[in-house]
Design a protein around this motif. Structure first.
Motif, PDB file in Angstrom:
ATOM      1  N   UNK A 199       0.822  -1.219   0.000  1.00  0.00           N
ATOM      2  CA  UNK A 199       0.000   0.000   0.000  1.00  0.00           C
ATOM      3  C   UNK A 199       0.856   1.270   0.000  1.00  0.00           C
ATOM      4  N   UNK A 200       1.888   1.291  -0.822  1.00  0.00           N
ATOM      5  CA  UNK A 200       2.723   2.483  -0.897  1.00  0.00           C
ATOM      6  C   UNK A 200       1.975   3.600  -1.612  1.00  0.00           C
ATOM      7  N   UNK A 201       2.020   4.822  -1.042  1.00  0.00           N
ATOM      8  CA  UNK A 201       1.346   5.980  -1.638  1.00  0.00           C
ATOM      9  C   UNK A 201       2.286   7.175  -1.781  1.00  0.00           C
ATOM     10  N   UNK A 202       3.093   7.432  -0.756  1.00  0.00           N
ATOM     11  CA  UNK A 202       3.997   8.573  -0.769  1.00  0.00           C
ATOM     12  C   UNK A 202       5.367   8.121  -1.295  1.00  0.00           C
ATOM     13  N   UNK A 203       5.606   8.338  -2.597  1.00  0.00           N
ATOM     14  CA  UNK A 203       6.861   7.904  -3.199  1.00  0.00           C
ATOM     15  C   UNK A 203       8.044   8.734  -2.703  1.00  0.00           C
TER      16      UNK A 203
END
Length: 252
Positions: free
Chosen positions: A98-102
């Motif tokens: 659930x990665x969102x903020x790269x």
């Protein structure tokens, strides 16, 4: 602790080749394949960011998927005797769930989690055989266009990619044109300011000489002649009223 080996498969693996002439935007393609069973985040960096346009320059590759990277070299004066020192680096890391903020992902990544691959840029001029092949391909194009075929599901995404690429190339050309236009306007503005400065200096010198002459020959006729000359030569400057007041005060 040494870095882990690159999980992605790069094509080409070592050299990005750009074939001239380099009077227009030249594009080289790079494929990133993820053979693992995990999602992988990637980022493309270069030692010459002003010379290249990379699309996409970062993203996430699903397990077993492939991403096509377009590297566009901007027009420049090519010197065959000068070796290219430009390099690219593909930086990768396994994507957490659930990665969102790269940005935070890359900023907080540990060195033992990062994987990288380096590529060298190679500039080539077209050979005589390439020129002949281009001419033959141009002649064969009308015959190929006359044959109609039903578009397949694999051809439709390729056509979409070509359209997107053309849009990017047109945008790069427009940006380059705007840069050249702004540079020319800046040069003309500098020249105009220099001319205006010389004009003001000339006007002040002329006024000083006329004022000295008027002080020596301070009669009414000379006064009227001086004021008329000032009005004629300095009409475009706001100091004309001040000059007239000085001249009247000297005769009183």
């Amino acid at each position: 602790m040494s870095k882990p080996d690159q999980v992605l498969i790069l094509d080409p693996p070592c050299d990005l080749k750009f074939k001239g002439p380099f009077t227009d935007v030249v594009t080289s393609n790079l494929k990133l394949k993820n053979p693992s069973e995990r999602r992988v985040c990637f980022k493309v960096k270069t030692t010459a960011p002003r010379r290249y346009c990379v699309r996409p320059n970062s993203g996430v590759i699903d397990a077993g998927a492939t991403v096509n990277i377009s590297v566009m070299l901007q027009p420049f004066d090519y010197d065959p005797n000068e070796k290219s020192k430009h390099k690219f680096m593909v930086l990768t890391i396994f994507a957490p769930p659930n990665v969102t903020d790269m940005d935070s992902l890359w900023r907080d990544a540990k060195s033992d989690e990062l994987m990288d691959s380096k590529l060298r840029c190679v500039f080539e001029l077209p050979s005589e055989n390439d020129k002949v092949n281009d001419i033959e391909a141009t002649r064969a194009a009308p015959a190929m266009n006359s044959v109609k075929a039903e578009p397949t599901s694999a051809a439709m995404p390729a056509a979409a990619d070509d359209a997107e690429m053309k849009k990017m190339l047109e945008r790069c050309k427009r940006l380059q044109s705007e840069v050249n236009k702004l540079s020319e306007e800046n040069r003309q503005l500098k020249v105009r300011r220099a001319d205006e400065s010389d004009c003001v200096k000339h006007w002040l010198l002329l006024f000083s000489r006329m004022l000295n002459f008027f002080i020596i020959h301070g009669d009414a006729d000379v006064h009227n002649s001086f004021v008329a000359s000032v009005e004629q030569l300095g009409r475009q400057y706001f100091i004309i009223s001040i000059l007239q007041s000085w001249a009247i005060g000297l005769t009183s």
